[in-house]
Design a protein around this motif. Sequence first.
Motif, PDB file in Angstrom:
ATOM      1  N   THR A  12      -7.930   4.924   6.868  1.00 56.86           N
ATOM      2  CA  THR A  12      -7.181   4.627   7.931  1.00 56.86           C
ATOM      3  C   THR A  12      -6.130   3.576   7.832  1.00 56.86           C
ATOM      4  O   THR A  12      -6.380   2.889   6.799  1.00 56.86           O
ATOM      5  N   GLY A  13      -5.280   3.410   8.618  1.00 55.14           N
ATOM      6  CA  GLY A  13      -4.318   2.545   8.339  1.00 55.14           C
ATOM      7  C   GLY A  13      -3.459   2.771   6.965  1.00 55.14           C
ATOM      8  O   GLY A  13      -3.033   1.999   6.187  1.00 55.14           O
ATOM      9  N   ALA A  14      -3.413   4.055   6.739  1.00 52.18           N
ATOM     10  CA  ALA A  14      -2.799   4.480   5.377  1.00 52.18           C
ATOM     11  C   ALA A  14      -1.315   4.564   5.384  1.00 52.18           C
ATOM     12  O   ALA A  14      -0.474   5.222   4.490  1.00 52.18           O
ATOM     13  N   THR A  15      -0.554   4.065   6.440  1.00 52.70           N
ATOM     14  CA  THR A  15       0.974   4.151   6.448  1.00 52.70           C
ATOM     15  C   THR A  15       1.609   2.948   5.764  1.00 52.70           C
ATOM     16  O   THR A  15       2.705   3.052   5.575  1.00 52.70           O
ATOM     17  N   SER A  16       0.863   2.103   5.560  1.00 53.39           N
ATOM     18  CA  SER A  16       1.364   0.915   5.061  1.00 53.39           C
ATOM     19  C   SER A  16       0.310  -0.141   4.340  1.00 53.39           C
ATOM     20  O   SER A  16      -0.877   0.076   4.359  1.00 53.39           O
ATOM     21  N   GLY A  17       0.561  -1.257   3.566  1.00 51.52           N
ATOM     22  CA  GLY A  17      -0.334  -2.187   2.993  1.00 51.52           C
ATOM     23  C   GLY A  17      -1.341  -1.589   2.200  1.00 51.52           C
ATOM     24  O   GLY A  17      -0.945  -0.819   1.536  1.00 51.52           O
ATOM     25  N   PHE A  18      -2.629  -2.259   2.434  1.00 44.97           N
ATOM     26  CA  PHE A  18      -3.697  -1.953   1.512  1.00 44.97           C
ATOM     27  C   PHE A  18      -3.862  -0.287   1.646  1.00 44.97           C
ATOM     28  O   PHE A  18      -4.264   0.329   0.475  1.00 44.97           O
ATOM     29  N   GLY A  19      -3.843   0.232   2.994  1.00 48.45           N
ATOM     30  CA  GLY A  19      -4.366   1.538   2.909  1.00 48.45           C
ATOM     31  C   GLY A  19      -3.236   2.581   2.376  1.00 48.45           C
ATOM     32  O   GLY A  19      -3.750   3.606   1.628  1.00 48.45           O
ATOM     33  N   ARG A  20      -2.052   2.210   2.281  1.00 53.99           N
ATOM     34  CA  ARG A  20      -1.100   3.201   1.612  1.00 53.99           C
ATOM     35  C   ARG A  20      -1.433   2.995   0.265  1.00 53.99           C
ATOM     36  O   ARG A  20      -1.425   4.007  -0.517  1.00 53.99           O
ATOM     37  N   LEU A  21      -1.551   1.755  -0.345  1.00 55.65           N
ATOM     38  CA  LEU A  21      -1.678   1.680  -1.795  1.00 55.65           C
ATOM     39  C   LEU A  21      -3.127   2.404  -2.391  1.00 55.65           C
ATOM     40  O   LEU A  21      -2.982   3.088  -3.467  1.00 55.65           O
ATOM     41  N   VAL A  22      -4.096   2.328  -1.535  1.00 56.94           N
ATOM     42  CA  VAL A  22      -5.347   3.036  -1.866  1.00 56.94           C
ATOM     43  C   VAL A  22      -5.242   4.462  -1.958  1.00 56.94           C
ATOM     44  O   VAL A  22      -5.565   5.107  -2.684  1.00 56.94           O
ATOM     45  N   ALA A  23      -4.452   4.957  -0.836  1.00 55.58           N
ATOM     46  CA  ALA A  23      -4.257   6.447  -0.775  1.00 55.58           C
ATOM     47  C   ALA A  23      -3.568   6.836  -1.931  1.00 55.58           C
ATOM     48  O   ALA A  23      -3.975   7.884  -2.702  1.00 55.58           O
ATOM     49  N   GLU A  24      -2.467   6.355  -2.237  1.00 55.41           N
ATOM     50  CA  GLU A  24      -1.771   6.624  -3.434  1.00 55.41           C
ATOM     51  C   GLU A  24      -2.447   6.661  -4.610  1.00 55.41           C
ATOM     52  O   GLU A  24      -2.584   7.599  -5.702  1.00 55.41           O
ATOM     53  N   ARG A  25      -3.646   5.549  -5.102  1.00 54.91           N
ATOM     54  CA  ARG A  25      -4.237   5.423  -6.172  1.00 54.91           C
ATOM     55  C   ARG A  25      -5.305   6.936  -6.161  1.00 54.91           C
ATOM     56  O   ARG A  25      -5.600   7.208  -7.337  1.00 54.91           O
ATOM     57  N   ALA A  26      -5.678   7.016  -4.835  1.00 55.65           N
ATOM     58  CA  ALA A  26      -6.794   8.110  -4.860  1.00 55.65           C
ATOM     59  C   ALA A  26      -6.109   9.361  -5.546  1.00 55.65           C
ATOM     60  O   ALA A  26      -6.600  10.154  -6.072  1.00 55.65           O
ATOM     61  N   LEU A  27      -4.925   9.430  -4.848  1.00 56.51           N
ATOM     62  CA  LEU A  27      -4.054  10.832  -4.981  1.00 56.51           C
ATOM     63  C   LEU A  27      -3.846  10.985  -6.402  1.00 56.51           C
ATOM     64  O   LEU A  27      -4.017  12.123  -6.960  1.00 56.51           O
ATOM     65  N   ALA A  28      -3.426   9.717  -7.035  1.00 60.66           N
ATOM     66  CA  ALA A  28      -3.215   9.886  -8.553  1.00 60.66           C
ATOM     67  C   ALA A  28      -4.553  10.195  -9.554  1.00 60.66           C
ATOM     68  O   ALA A  28      -4.515  10.598 -10.614  1.00 60.66           O
ATOM     69  N   LEU A  29      -5.744  10.082  -8.923  1.00 60.03           N
ATOM     70  CA  LEU A  29      -7.186  10.424  -9.733  1.00 60.03           C
ATOM     71  C   LEU A  29      -7.332  11.980  -9.078  1.00 60.03           C
ATOM     72  O   LEU A  29      -8.406  12.386  -9.669  1.00 60.03           O
ATOM     73  N   GLY A  30      -6.616  12.327  -8.367  1.00 62.76           N
ATOM     74  CA  GLY A  30      -6.869  13.815  -8.192  1.00 62.76           C
ATOM     75  C   GLY A  30      -7.461  14.072  -6.752  1.00 62.76           C
ATOM     76  O   GLY A  30      -8.202  15.337  -6.709  1.00 62.76           O
ATOM     77  N   ALA A  31      -7.861  13.119  -5.982  1.00 62.02           N
ATOM     78  CA  ALA A  31      -8.713  13.127  -4.805  1.00 62.02           C
ATOM     79  C   ALA A  31      -7.874  13.814  -3.710  1.00 62.02           C
ATOM     80  O   ALA A  31      -6.626  13.795  -3.690  1.00 62.02           O
ATOM     81  N   HIS A  32      -8.689  14.489  -2.997  1.00 56.91           N
ATOM     82  CA  HIS A  32      -8.292  15.105  -1.789  1.00 56.91           C
ATOM     83  C   HIS A  32      -7.971  13.706  -0.778  1.00 56.91           C
ATOM     84  O   HIS A  32      -9.227  13.228  -0.325  1.00 56.91           O
ATOM     85  N   VAL A  33      -6.944  13.144  -0.186  1.00 56.84           N
ATOM     86  CA  VAL A  33      -6.823  12.289   0.779  1.00 56.84           C
ATOM     87  C   VAL A  33      -6.613  12.687   2.424  1.00 56.84           C
ATOM     88  O   VAL A  33      -5.537  13.446   2.553  1.00 56.84           O
ATOM     89  N   ILE A  34      -7.571  12.237   3.168  1.00 54.36           N
ATOM     90  CA  ILE A  34      -7.259  12.530   4.629  1.00 54.36           C
ATOM     91  C   ILE A  34      -6.754  10.831   5.006  1.00 54.36           C
ATOM     92  O   ILE A  34      -7.260   9.967   5.066  1.00 54.36           O
ATOM     93  N   ALA A  35      -5.502  10.947   5.387  1.00 52.92           N
ATOM     94  CA  ALA A  35      -4.657   9.829   5.411  1.00 52.92           C
ATOM     95  C   ALA A  35      -4.300   9.736   6.724  1.00 52.92           C
ATOM     96  O   ALA A  35      -3.619  10.705   7.429  1.00 52.92           O
TER      97      ALA A  35
END
Length: 279
Positions: A12-35
Amino acid sequence: MSATTPSTWLVTGATSGFGRLVAERALALGAHVIAVGRRRDRLAELADSAPKGLVTTLELDVTAPDAQEVLAEVVRLAGGLDVLVNNAGYGLFGSVEQIGADEARALFDTNVLANLAVLRAALPALRASRGRILQTSSLIGQFAWPASGLYAASKGAVELISEALAHELAPTGVKVTLIEPGTFATEFFGSVRVVEPNDVYLPTVGKFLEDVSALPPEAVGDPEAVADAIMAVAALEEPPLRLAVGADAIESIRASLRSRLAELDRWESFPRVPVGEGV
């Protein structure tokens, strides 16, 4: 859970800040991200930059009355959930007296009640996967400064809810960690609502706000460090309940704990009213 294991994350809060950075990192690991976020354009940017099929974007205000049901259905359609990063929130600063009831209610609706709604939506799937819960708190979830009373109280509520939750979930294998960042350069500060102090509070609230606004650039941390910490702790078999991130967070929380222990020791023998007496 290994950091290299394909998994499903809800951020949650995936559009900016920590949430966006974490979403990008999880995606880089091949995870499916519900943003999850409120800004459609930012969600679209995240989806466009991600590998095809790995992002499910959800434009949602987590304070909406149906947020829990909407999130639970998205998790169901995703086939489960391994990691929750419960990150949505905002800041409100000002004296305790001057912050009105409507603003206080809106703060707690977002930072506490919406946090609970996200938890309720995610917990059945997290129990099934023996997953991870990362709750974004703050260094001032452990103590309060002048001007931070209401915001610190909202984060303090998240701290104690999460501590109880960690105990309650222990037999299920679900792990809970509170992330307590210090001062980091995110869009959070640009969106903070400040209630300017009147003359009564200029020496305390006013002075604190002046000091914060005068912080030099080197006093503000790189938010990448917080995102890295979240990713690292999510992969631990036995993560901590609390993780302070940033030298200012560690130093300030340590000083607060020492002060509280000193006060407890000082007043330990203070006369107690015998049971059955007093008001």
